[in-house]
Design an enzyme around this catalytic site. Structure first.
Site, PDB file in Angstrom:
ATOM      1  N   ASN A  35       0.843  -1.205   0.000  1.00  0.00           N
ATOM      2  CA  ASN A  35       0.000   0.000   0.000  1.00  0.00           C
ATOM      3  C   ASN A  35       0.878   1.255   0.000  1.00  0.00           C
ATOM      4  O   ASN A  35       0.534   2.249   0.631  1.00  0.00           O
ATOM      5  CB  ASN A  35      -0.914  -0.008   1.238  1.00  0.00           C
ATOM      6  CG  ASN A  35      -2.019   1.022   1.139  1.00  0.00           C
ATOM      7  OD1 ASN A  35      -2.576   1.230   0.050  1.00  0.00           O
ATOM      8  ND2 ASN A  35      -2.337   1.680   2.235  1.00  0.00           N
ATOM      9  N   SER A  36       1.998   1.188  -0.699  1.00  0.00           N
ATOM     10  CA  SER A  36       2.907   2.341  -0.689  1.00  0.00           C
ATOM     11  C   SER A  36       3.790   2.286  -1.921  1.00  0.00           C
ATOM     12  O   SER A  36       3.686   1.357  -2.726  1.00  0.00           O
ATOM     13  CB  SER A  36       3.752   2.335   0.592  1.00  0.00           C
ATOM     14  OG  SER A  36       4.399   1.093   0.745  1.00  0.00           O
ATOM     15  N   ILE A  59       6.088  -9.378   5.460  1.00  0.00           N
ATOM     16  CA  ILE A  59       6.383  -9.824   6.828  1.00  0.00           C
ATOM     17  C   ILE A  59       5.899 -11.252   7.074  1.00  0.00           C
ATOM     18  O   ILE A  59       6.265 -11.872   8.067  1.00  0.00           O
ATOM     19  CB  ILE A  59       5.810  -8.872   7.916  1.00  0.00           C
ATOM     20  CG1 ILE A  59       4.321  -8.631   7.717  1.00  0.00           C
ATOM     21  CG2 ILE A  59       6.591  -7.562   7.958  1.00  0.00           C
ATOM     22  CD1 ILE A  59       3.642  -7.945   8.898  1.00  0.00           C
ATOM     23  N   LYS A  84      -5.165  -2.036   6.804  1.00  0.00           N
ATOM     24  CA  LYS A  84      -5.853  -1.139   7.743  1.00  0.00           C
ATOM     25  C   LYS A  84      -7.249  -0.687   7.320  1.00  0.00           C
ATOM     26  O   LYS A  84      -7.820   0.179   7.976  1.00  0.00           O
ATOM     27  CB  LYS A  84      -4.987   0.091   7.973  1.00  0.00           C
ATOM     28  CG  LYS A  84      -4.772   0.908   6.712  1.00  0.00           C
ATOM     29  CD  LYS A  84      -4.198   2.282   6.999  1.00  0.00           C
ATOM     30  CE  LYS A  84      -4.089   3.090   5.722  1.00  0.00           C
ATOM     31  NZ  LYS A  84      -3.586   4.437   5.929  1.00  0.00           N
ATOM     32  N   SER A 124      -4.593   0.696  17.510  1.00  0.00           N
ATOM     33  CA  SER A 124      -5.590   1.669  17.057  1.00  0.00           C
ATOM     34  C   SER A 124      -6.671   1.867  18.101  1.00  0.00           C
ATOM     35  O   SER A 124      -7.037   0.924  18.820  1.00  0.00           O
ATOM     36  CB  SER A 124      -6.230   1.131  15.773  1.00  0.00           C
ATOM     37  OG  SER A 124      -7.367   1.891  15.439  1.00  0.00           O
ATOM     38  N   TYR A 148     -10.751  -5.751  11.336  1.00  0.00           N
ATOM     39  CA  TYR A 148      -9.506  -4.989  11.476  1.00  0.00           C
ATOM     40  C   TYR A 148      -9.181  -4.745  12.952  1.00  0.00           C
ATOM     41  O   TYR A 148      -8.070  -5.007  13.419  1.00  0.00           O
ATOM     42  CB  TYR A 148      -9.627  -3.659  10.722  1.00  0.00           C
ATOM     43  CG  TYR A 148      -8.547  -2.669  11.061  1.00  0.00           C
ATOM     44  CD1 TYR A 148      -7.228  -2.900  10.676  1.00  0.00           C
ATOM     45  CD2 TYR A 148      -8.834  -1.507  11.782  1.00  0.00           C
ATOM     46  CE1 TYR A 148      -6.225  -1.990  11.007  1.00  0.00           C
ATOM     47  CE2 TYR A 148      -7.841  -0.597  12.110  1.00  0.00           C
ATOM     48  CZ  TYR A 148      -6.541  -0.842  11.721  1.00  0.00           C
ATOM     49  OH  TYR A 148      -5.560   0.050  12.057  1.00  0.00           O
ATOM     50  N   LYS A 152      -6.037  -6.121  15.589  1.00  0.00           N
ATOM     51  CA  LYS A 152      -5.194  -5.267  16.449  1.00  0.00           C
ATOM     52  C   LYS A 152      -5.256  -5.753  17.901  1.00  0.00           C
ATOM     53  O   LYS A 152      -4.229  -5.816  18.591  1.00  0.00           O
ATOM     54  CB  LYS A 152      -5.652  -3.810  16.357  1.00  0.00           C
ATOM     55  CG  LYS A 152      -5.377  -3.170  15.008  1.00  0.00           C
ATOM     56  CD  LYS A 152      -3.895  -2.971  14.795  1.00  0.00           C
ATOM     57  CE  LYS A 152      -3.567  -2.465  13.409  1.00  0.00           C
ATOM     58  NZ  LYS A 152      -2.136  -2.431  13.120  1.00  0.00           N
ATOM     59  N   LEU A 199     -11.559  10.898   5.873  1.00  0.00           N
ATOM     60  CA  LEU A 199     -12.088  12.246   5.646  1.00  0.00           C
ATOM     61  C   LEU A 199     -11.064  13.208   5.042  1.00  0.00           C
ATOM     62  O   LEU A 199     -11.337  13.844   4.012  1.00  0.00           O
ATOM     63  CB  LEU A 199     -12.602  12.811   6.984  1.00  0.00           C
ATOM     64  CG  LEU A 199     -13.159  14.230   6.907  1.00  0.00           C
ATOM     65  CD1 LEU A 199     -14.396  14.282   6.034  1.00  0.00           C
ATOM     66  CD2 LEU A 199     -13.462  14.753   8.317  1.00  0.00           C
ATOM     67  N   VAL A 216     -20.775  14.142   3.271  1.00  0.00           N
ATOM     68  CA  VAL A 216     -20.711  14.170   4.736  1.00  0.00           C
ATOM     69  C   VAL A 216     -21.674  13.088   5.229  1.00  0.00           C
ATOM     70  O   VAL A 216     -22.887  13.164   4.994  1.00  0.00           O
ATOM     71  CB  VAL A 216     -21.105  15.555   5.287  1.00  0.00           C
ATOM     72  CG1 VAL A 216     -21.210  15.528   6.806  1.00  0.00           C
ATOM     73  CG2 VAL A 216     -20.095  16.608   4.838  1.00  0.00           C
ATOM     74  N   PHE A 217     -21.109  12.093   5.896  1.00  0.00           N
ATOM     75  CA  PHE A 217     -21.917  10.916   6.261  1.00  0.00           C
ATOM     76  C   PHE A 217     -22.708  11.172   7.545  1.00  0.00           C
ATOM     77  O   PHE A 217     -22.311  10.736   8.614  1.00  0.00           O
ATOM     78  CB  PHE A 217     -21.017   9.684   6.422  1.00  0.00           C
ATOM     79  CG  PHE A 217     -20.283   9.296   5.168  1.00  0.00           C
ATOM     80  CD1 PHE A 217     -20.908   9.320   3.926  1.00  0.00           C
ATOM     81  CD2 PHE A 217     -18.949   8.898   5.217  1.00  0.00           C
ATOM     82  CE1 PHE A 217     -20.229   8.953   2.763  1.00  0.00           C
ATOM     83  CE2 PHE A 217     -18.264   8.531   4.070  1.00  0.00           C
ATOM     84  CZ  PHE A 217     -18.894   8.557   2.839  1.00  0.00           C
ATOM     85  N   ARG A 230     -14.081  13.280  15.708  1.00  0.00           N
ATOM     86  CA  ARG A 230     -12.890  12.441  15.890  1.00  0.00           C
ATOM     87  C   ARG A 230     -11.759  13.276  16.489  1.00  0.00           C
ATOM     88  O   ARG A 230     -11.743  14.484  16.373  1.00  0.00           O
ATOM     89  CB  ARG A 230     -12.400  11.875  14.548  1.00  0.00           C
ATOM     90  CG  ARG A 230     -13.374  10.949  13.840  1.00  0.00           C
ATOM     91  CD  ARG A 230     -13.515   9.626  14.540  1.00  0.00           C
ATOM     92  NE  ARG A 230     -14.399   8.713  13.814  1.00  0.00           N
ATOM     93  CZ  ARG A 230     -15.724   8.676  13.968  1.00  0.00           C
ATOM     94  NH1 ARG A 230     -16.331   9.498  14.797  1.00  0.00           N
ATOM     95  NH2 ARG A 230     -16.445   7.806  13.276  1.00  0.00           N
TER      96      ARG A 230
END
Ligand code: NAD
Ligand code: UDP
Length: 337
Positions: A35-36, A59, A84, A124, A148, A152, A199, A216-217, A230
């Site tokens: 993802n990068s 990994i 994630k 998280s 997810y 964690k 966002l 806007v949810f 948040r």
């Protein structure tokens, strides 16, 4: 120190990497670019003028990770690699458990083989689930509501059990709130692939004209303006939290959990207003139904990290938006233009 940083090409890892290099550490980055982009690492080399070792590897490839650790011999591992996306985790649970949980077990095994006893883990606030009270402190029950978050929570347990078997071991489990912003140079920042889920990257796409308007949810939550709240934390403050945790582990044994947040909540409309101020661009939006699974509001009690780590988030929401705007103005399409 000799530090292995997994996920060092990603959003959070790249900012930690800059901090580690600026402090003169020897770093081995492990990332498979799931993802990068390799371009991120080039930007970091140019920005810092420093070099570091890099292993392009999954990994989950235990023999390769163990071989790298036996050569590099890290003093500590900062473990940011992982998947994630909450929605994706519900659709592909086994992929998430394999990468996040099995990947973490592999790392701990490789650490054992190389005699490395310290780890900092990217956890998280998602592990808390529906708030029983706010702000969340570290004693809040752990009850994640999605795959997810469960990965964690499982990794936190695995690391805790690993530490318990040897008094020389130590770990910091860092529960991040909502990291946003970019490095103040504008040379690195968040670069999500496809349509952003989060966002601030979505707002940045609207401000640069790549997307027409923000959805806007929900504006009927029990919050001050009806939109979701948040605890947004500047990515550089978050990266600094890892440096502080590293120092803490230098003279403390055992496992500690720390919330990394500001303690302040901001609503969706407050973030939109801050981004308009920072960018001087219109950010059109439309009110849409609530997003499935969303929590109305949550924010951190960061007192434990403030007291024990001597760390505090200092950068404002305006600074977060200004730094995102600088990054996106320089690189409207992210690393791979
Ligand atoms: P990111 O996707 O930008 O970075 C993760 C990095 O890990 C990427 O570079 C990716 O290529 C790499 N990676 C993924 N799977 C891998 C594998 N199997 N082997 C090697 N490398 C792999 O995400 P981020 O926002 O930088 O998040 C870093 C960590 O922080 C993650 O563990 C994430 O769960 C956690 N976290 C992120 C947030 C957030 O809002 N960004 C919040 C809380 C926790
Ligand atoms: N949000 C929104 N529109 C978007 C993305 C997010 O209104 O396109 C809202 C979302 O409902 C939540 C807040 O912004 O209230 C933060 O969402 P994000 O996905 O960034 O973080 P998370 O919900 O995972 O904490």
């Amino acid at each position: 120190m000799r530090i292995c940083l997994t996920g060092g090409a990603g959003y959070i890892g790249s900012h930690i990497l800059v901090g580690l290099l600026e402090d003169g550490h020897d770093v081995l980055v492990v990332d498979n670019f799931a993802n990068s982009s390799p371009t991120c690492l080039q930007h970091i080399r140019q920005l810092t003028g420093k070099s570091f070792e890099f292993l392009e590897e999954d990994i989950c490839n235990q023999p390769a990770i163990s071989a790298a650790f036996s050569t590099f011999r890290p003093d500590i591992v900062i473990h940011c690699a992982g998947l994630k996306a909450v929605g994706e985790s519900q659709k592909q649970p086994l992929r998430y458990y394999r990468t996040n949980v099995e990947g973490s077990i592999n790392l701990l095994e490789a650490m054992d083989q190389a005699g490395c006893q310290r780890i900092i883990f990217s956890s998280s606030a998602t592990v808390y689930g529906t708030p029983r009270y706010l702000p969340y402190d570290e004693a809040h029950p752990v009850a994640p509501a999605n795959v997810y978050g469960r990965t964690k929570a499982m990794i936190e347990d695995i690391i805790t059990d690993w530490v318990a078997t040897d008094p020389g071991r130590s770990a910091a489990l860092l529960r991040y709130f909502n990291p946003v912003g970019a490095h103040e140079s504008g040379e690195i920042g968040e670069d999500p692939k496809g349509i952003p889920n989060n966002l601030v990257p979505y707002i940045a796409d609207v401000a640069t004209g790549m997307r027409a308007e923000l959805s806007v949810f929900g504006n009927d939550y029990e919050t001050r303006d009806g939109t979701g709240v948040r605890d947004y934390i500047h990515i550089t403050d978050l990266a600094d939290g890892h440096i502080a945790a590293m120092a803490y582990l230098g003279d403390h044994q055992g496992v500690e959990v720390f919330n990394l947040g500001t303690g302040e909540g901001s609503s969706v409309l407050e973030v939109v207003a801050a981004f308009r101020r920072a960018s001087n661009q219109p950010v059109p939006y439309e009110i849409k139904p609530r997003r499935d699974g969303d929590i109305a509001e949550f924010f951190a009690n960061p007192a434990k990290a403030n007291d024990r780590l001597g760390w505090q988030a200092t950068r404002t929401l305006d600074a977060m938006c200004a730094d995102v705007w600088r990054w996106r103005s320089k690189y409207p399409r992210g690393f791979d233009v």
